[in-house]
Write an enzyme that holds these catalytic residues in place. Sequence first.
Site, mmCIF file in Angstrom:
data_model
loop_
_atom_site.group_PDB
_atom_site.id
_atom_site.type_symbol
_atom_site.label_atom_id
_atom_site.label_comp_id
_atom_site.label_asym_id
_atom_site.label_seq_id
_atom_site.Cartn_x
_atom_site.Cartn_y
_atom_site.Cartn_z
ATOM 1 N N ARG A 230 -28.286 9.762 20.601
ATOM 2 C CA ARG A 230 -29.019 10.883 20.013
ATOM 3 C C ARG A 230 -29.614 11.681 21.165
ATOM 4 N NH1 ARG A 230 -26.638 10.176 16.086
ATOM 5 N NH2 ARG A 230 -27.330 9.635 13.986
ATOM 6 N N GLU A 259 -29.884 20.116 17.806
ATOM 7 C CA GLU A 259 -28.535 20.469 17.337
ATOM 8 C C GLU A 259 -28.607 21.421 16.147
ATOM 9 O OE1 GLU A 259 -26.558 16.753 16.618
ATOM 10 O OE2 GLU A 259 -26.801 16.106 18.690
ATOM 11 N N HIS A 277 -21.204 16.981 18.989
ATOM 12 C CA HIS A 277 -21.493 15.811 18.133
ATOM 13 C C HIS A 277 -20.278 15.432 17.272
ATOM 14 C CE1 HIS A 277 -24.991 13.514 16.009
ATOM 15 N NE2 HIS A 277 -23.859 12.815 15.942
HETATM 16 P P1 NAP Z 1 -26.788 -1.108 16.581
HETATM 17 O O1 NAP Z 1 -25.697 -2.075 16.343
HETATM 18 O O2 NAP Z 1 -28.052 -1.249 15.833
HETATM 19 O O3 NAP Z 1 -27.101 -1.125 18.156
HETATM 20 C C1 NAP Z 1 -28.185 -0.489 18.727
HETATM 21 C C2 NAP Z 1 -28.545 -1.202 20.018
HETATM 22 O O4 NAP Z 1 -29.604 -0.495 20.662
HETATM 23 C C3 NAP Z 1 -29.005 -2.630 19.806
HETATM 24 O O5 NAP Z 1 -28.303 -3.449 20.688
HETATM 25 C C4 NAP Z 1 -30.493 -2.629 20.155
HETATM 26 O O6 NAP Z 1 -30.791 -3.876 20.743
HETATM 27 C C5 NAP Z 1 -30.556 -1.446 21.130
HETATM 28 N N1 NAP Z 1 -31.873 -0.825 21.147
HETATM 29 C C6 NAP Z 1 -32.631 -0.443 20.107
HETATM 30 N N2 NAP Z 1 -33.786 0.073 20.528
HETATM 31 C C7 NAP Z 1 -33.761 0.012 21.878
HETATM 32 C C8 NAP Z 1 -34.692 0.377 22.888
HETATM 33 N N3 NAP Z 1 -35.888 0.891 22.582
HETATM 34 N N4 NAP Z 1 -34.337 0.186 24.169
HETATM 35 C C9 NAP Z 1 -33.144 -0.351 24.479
HETATM 36 N N5 NAP Z 1 -32.231 -0.716 23.573
HETATM 37 C C10 NAP Z 1 -32.545 -0.550 22.271
HETATM 38 O O7 NAP Z 1 -26.303 0.371 16.316
HETATM 39 P P2 NAP Z 1 -24.844 1.001 16.491
HETATM 40 O O8 NAP Z 1 -24.094 0.870 15.230
HETATM 41 O O9 NAP Z 1 -24.225 0.475 17.752
HETATM 42 O O10 NAP Z 1 -25.241 2.552 16.672
HETATM 43 C C11 NAP Z 1 -26.093 2.935 17.709
HETATM 44 C C12 NAP Z 1 -26.502 4.383 17.585
HETATM 45 O O11 NAP Z 1 -25.445 5.222 18.030
HETATM 46 C C13 NAP Z 1 -26.833 4.916 16.204
HETATM 47 O O12 NAP Z 1 -28.130 4.538 15.783
HETATM 48 C C14 NAP Z 1 -26.680 6.415 16.378
HETATM 49 O O13 NAP Z 1 -27.903 6.988 16.787
HETATM 50 C C15 NAP Z 1 -25.660 6.543 17.511
HETATM 51 N N6 NAP Z 1 -24.375 7.069 17.019
HETATM 52 C C16 NAP Z 1 -23.960 8.301 17.421
HETATM 53 C C17 NAP Z 1 -22.757 8.806 16.982
HETATM 54 C C18 NAP Z 1 -22.263 10.134 17.409
HETATM 55 O O14 NAP Z 1 -21.567 10.783 16.642
HETATM 56 N N7 NAP Z 1 -22.561 10.571 18.612
HETATM 57 C C19 NAP Z 1 -21.978 8.077 16.096
HETATM 58 C C20 NAP Z 1 -22.427 6.824 15.701
HETATM 59 C C21 NAP Z 1 -23.633 6.322 16.170
HETATM 60 P P3 NAP Z 1 -32.282 -4.442 20.800
HETATM 61 O O15 NAP Z 1 -32.817 -4.403 19.412
HETATM 62 O O16 NAP Z 1 -32.139 -5.804 21.369
HETATM 63 O O17 NAP Z 1 -33.019 -3.527 21.718
HETATM 64 C C1 8YV Z 2 -22.269 11.464 12.269
HETATM 65 C C2 8YV Z 2 -23.551 9.861 13.787
HETATM 66 O O1 8YV Z 2 -21.452 12.480 12.714
HETATM 67 O O2 8YV Z 2 -23.139 7.881 12.604
HETATM 68 C C3 8YV Z 2 -23.941 8.526 13.293
HETATM 69 O O3 8YV Z 2 -25.056 8.086 13.607
HETATM 70 O O4 8YV Z 2 -24.244 10.460 14.563
HETATM 71 C C4 8YV Z 2 -22.263 10.468 13.385
HETATM 72 O O5 8YV Z 2 -21.316 9.523 13.047
HETATM 73 C C5 8YV Z 2 -23.574 12.038 11.873
HETATM 74 O O6 8YV Z 2 -24.428 11.065 11.383
HETATM 75 C C6 8YV Z 2 -23.376 13.122 10.822
HETATM 76 O O7 8YV Z 2 -23.369 12.585 9.541
#
Ligand code: NAP
Ligand code: 8YV
Length: 311
Positions: A230, A259, A277
């Site tokens: 994010r 965004e 994004h």
């Molecule tokens: P997840 O499985 O919950 O993994 C998040 C990781 O971040 C965990 O390992 C957690 O471990 C760590 N974390 C949380 N708070 C932290 C902190 N303060 N400092 C350091 N590490 C921390 O989630 P995920 O499914 O992998 O998704 C992660 C994130 O990616 C989503 O929440 C979203 O914001 C982003 N995302 C972006 C896109 C995009 O389109 N760009 C798409 C999908 C997801 P600990 O609890 O041990 O710290």
């Molecule tokens: C999406 C994301 O594009 O899953 C997330 O956290 O950032 C992306 O996969 C976004 O949430 C729009 O719905």
Amino acid sequence: MDKNLLIMSQMPKHFIDLADRHFNTHKLWMKDDEDKFIDKIKSNVDAIAVMGGYKITPELMKNMPNLKIIACYGVGYDAIDINCAKSLGIKVTNTPEVLNDEVADTAIALMLCVYKKLVTADNFARTNSWIHGDFPLTKKFTGTKLGVVGMGRIGKAIAERAEAFKCQVYYHSRNQKDVKYVYYNNLIDLAKEVDTLCIITPGGKETEKLINNEVLDALGKEGVLINVARGSVIDQETLIYYLENKLILAAGLDVYTNEPNIPKKLMSLDNTVLLPHIASGTVETRNAMGQLVFDNIKNYFEEKPLISAVA
Ligand code: NAP
Ligand code: 8YV
């Protein structure tokens, strides 16, 4: 089903078709005056489906006395006030796992684009610049040291891919995980160790500006920053300063603080690769996300267990 589903913004056809077949749908983005429309239907709304970035405020929730479930079309649900939802007994679901591969592919693609300057090279080829001389040599990605910040579901998928590029993988999260990669409980130490820092934590208050001047100093002049998490996780103004002044080498970004606005300065720099994004943005993955949004809402009203509840 006679349940009223409010869909906040345009979502993939696959989801809209499913929703139209099973619920009484209300498509907010198609209305001329959104506030007026919400005012009209607020007491009838049973469920909300919402894109990850759309803010669901306490005010909105409190205005909908029948609201039972908010299904987020994204794994990151930082735009939804979870504490308020919990206090009102409103269920919240997200879309974990089904997008891991896609987001990890995009993270690696960003790394390759940054190291090998692929976007600039494409422009060089298209503008016929080659006839004036060869494209400058770039930097090898294979075998570099990668630091993953957030070793969760997507972090692991990124690390697995990086192994195929012979990268040594290190990571930081609040807790050590059961993975073979080297754990740093101190983010600054991790940044000092690696060539590339890839951010994939949740957004929200807990991680706000986690990537600040100290982390960027530690990453150093040869360091590369990748953000597929994010925009809020990085101090964006500070990042721009470090990029402008070549205090880090380059950045590959999919997400930004405000965004869909991307700062003009980021656009004008030649050491950035910028995506709008789109990390999860393929038809296949977005359909899988849409299916999960639908299945969660349907399960709720059929009194079956939710598949991916976060509240
Ligand atoms: P997840 O499985 O919950 O993994 C998040 C990781 O971040 C965990 O390992 C957690 O471990 C760590 N974390 C949380 N708070 C932290 C902190 N303060 N400092 C350091 N590490 C921390 O989630 P995920 O499914 O992998 O998704 C992660 C994130 O990616 C989503 O929440 C979203 O914001 C982003 N995302 C972006 C896109 C995009 O389109 N760009 C798409 C999908 C997801 P600990 O609890 O041990 O710290
Ligand atoms: C999406 C994301 O594009 O899953 C997330 O956290 O950032 C992306 O996969 C976004 O949430 C729009 O719905």
